[in-house]
Enzyme design. Structure first.
Site, short mmCIF file in Angstrom:
data_model
loop_
_atom_site.label_atom_id
_atom_site.label_comp_id
_atom_site.label_asym_id
_atom_site.label_seq_id
_atom_site.Cartn_x
_atom_site.Cartn_y
_atom_site.Cartn_z
N CYS A 17 0.82 -1.21 0.00
CA CYS A 17 0.00 0.00 0.00
C CYS A 17 0.86 1.27 0.00
O CYS A 17 1.46 1.58 -1.03
CB CYS A 17 -0.98 -0.06 1.17
SG CYS A 17 -2.45 0.91 0.86
N HIS B 237 -3.42 -5.13 1.62
CA HIS B 237 -2.71 -5.40 2.89
C HIS B 237 -2.71 -6.89 3.23
O HIS B 237 -3.54 -7.34 4.02
CB HIS B 237 -3.39 -4.65 4.03
CG HIS B 237 -3.11 -3.19 4.06
ND1 HIS B 237 -2.17 -2.62 4.88
CD2 HIS B 237 -3.65 -2.18 3.35
CE1 HIS B 237 -2.14 -1.31 4.69
NE2 HIS B 237 -3.03 -1.01 3.76
N GLU C 209 -0.87 -8.37 5.23
CA GLU C 209 -0.57 -8.58 6.65
C GLU C 209 -1.81 -8.54 7.53
O GLU C 209 -1.76 -8.85 8.71
CB GLU C 209 0.48 -7.56 7.14
CG GLU C 209 -0.01 -6.17 7.48
CD GLU C 209 -0.26 -5.28 6.25
OE1 GLU C 209 -0.22 -5.79 5.12
OE2 GLU C 209 -0.52 -4.09 6.45
N1 GLN Z 1 -3.28 6.12 0.27
C1 GLN Z 1 -2.29 6.06 1.30
C2 GLN Z 1 -1.09 6.92 0.97
O1 GLN Z 1 -1.12 7.71 0.12
C3 GLN Z 1 -1.84 4.63 1.55
C4 GLN Z 1 -2.90 3.88 2.29
C5 GLN Z 1 -2.39 2.66 3.00
O2 GLN Z 1 -1.20 2.41 3.09
N2 GLN Z 1 -3.30 1.91 3.56
O3 GLN Z 1 -0.11 6.84 1.57
#
Ligand code: GLN
Length: 252
Positions: free
Chosen positions: A78, A201, A203
């Site tokens: 992410c 995610h 995890e």
């Molecule tokens: N959209 C988030 C960002 O720009 C990331 C979201 C996440 O890691 N769950 O960092």
């Protein structure tokens, strides 16, 4: 084998817990020197702008780039995926520094704000082909990014077809619109040599042990025999028996 988890911000505790369950030494990385003693690095989800500010404050960028270039396994989930991309769009005014290395354009918050977070079942046939097991995997997307473009050396491990009811809430700048209108789908998991990136995610799902296990099997980019990093063997059984796993921390 010591595995570092970038511990500036975000879901580093969840990754550390997963490593502990596997009996692997996890190292919370906050200083450049700590990268010298680890064999692999996980960059967790969180908020990539904040993470970049903190990485700058701790003078971590040069050491992080060296680590990625060294060929040791690096996995970004992410915000971590955004951090590893060569290009990020949908950034805050003024942009943010990236580590880079992954030949991709990643759109931050592609799927919208926190309330547009969702879970879904992803088709991952390439992984199943190489690793066996189910060709489906569950993805938890939290204010998630999406990969709009991937270079020729990037292997696409999973993409996501945008359902009609989401079309109104996904990013609508011209680049994102061109992709969603022409393809109707975005990329959500990739691998380029030693770099693994997932927009979701792993995890936070019940198959975490296997996924981390496979990540730990990644070898240097030069090693032709290296294994894929996401395991698909037993992650989806609850779909077929109609039970949710007991360990879901969100959306319950
Ligand atoms: N959209 C988030 C960002 O720009 C990331 C979201 C996440 O890691 N769950 O960092």
């Amino acid at each position: 084998m010591a595995v570092g988890v970038l511990a500036l911000q975000g879901s580093f505790n969840e990754h550390m817990a997963a490593l502990r369950r596997l009996g692997v030494t996890g190292v919370e990385v906050r200083k450049p020197s700590q990268l010298e003693s680890i064999e692999a690095l996980i960059i967790p989800g969180g908020e990539s702008t904040t993470m970049a500010k903190l990485a700058n404050y701790h003078n971590l960028f040069p050491a992080l780039r060296n680590f990625v270039n060294s060929g040791k396994p690096v996995w970004g989930t992410c915000a971590g995926l955004i951090f590893l991309a060569n290009k990020a769009t949908g950034q805050k005014l003024g942009g943010q520094e990236l580590i880079g290395g992954l030949d991709c354009t990643v759109h931050r918050n592609f799927f919208g704000s926190q309330v547009q977070s969702f879970e879904t079942e992803l088709a991952v046939p390439k992984l199943a082909e190489q690793e066996g097991g189910s060709d489906r995997c569950r993805g938890v997307f939290i204010r998630a990014p999406a990969i709009l473009k991937a270079g020729p050396d990037v292997e696409v491990l999973a993409d996501y077809t945008i359902p009609l009811d989401k079309l109104g809430t996904v990013a609508s700048d011209s680049e994102a619109k061109a992709i969603t209108e022409s393809l109707g789908k975005v990329i959500v998991a990739v691998r380029q040599r030693n770099i693994l990136g997932t927009a979701f995610h792993p995890e936070l799902t019940s198959d975490i042990r296997c996924r981390h296990s496979y990540f730990l099997k990644m070898r240097k980019a030069s090693d032709e025999t290296n294994l894929l990093c996401l395991d698909l063997s037993n992650q989806n059984s609850y779909y077929h028996i109609g039970r949710r796993p007991s360990d879901l921390p969100i959306f319950e």
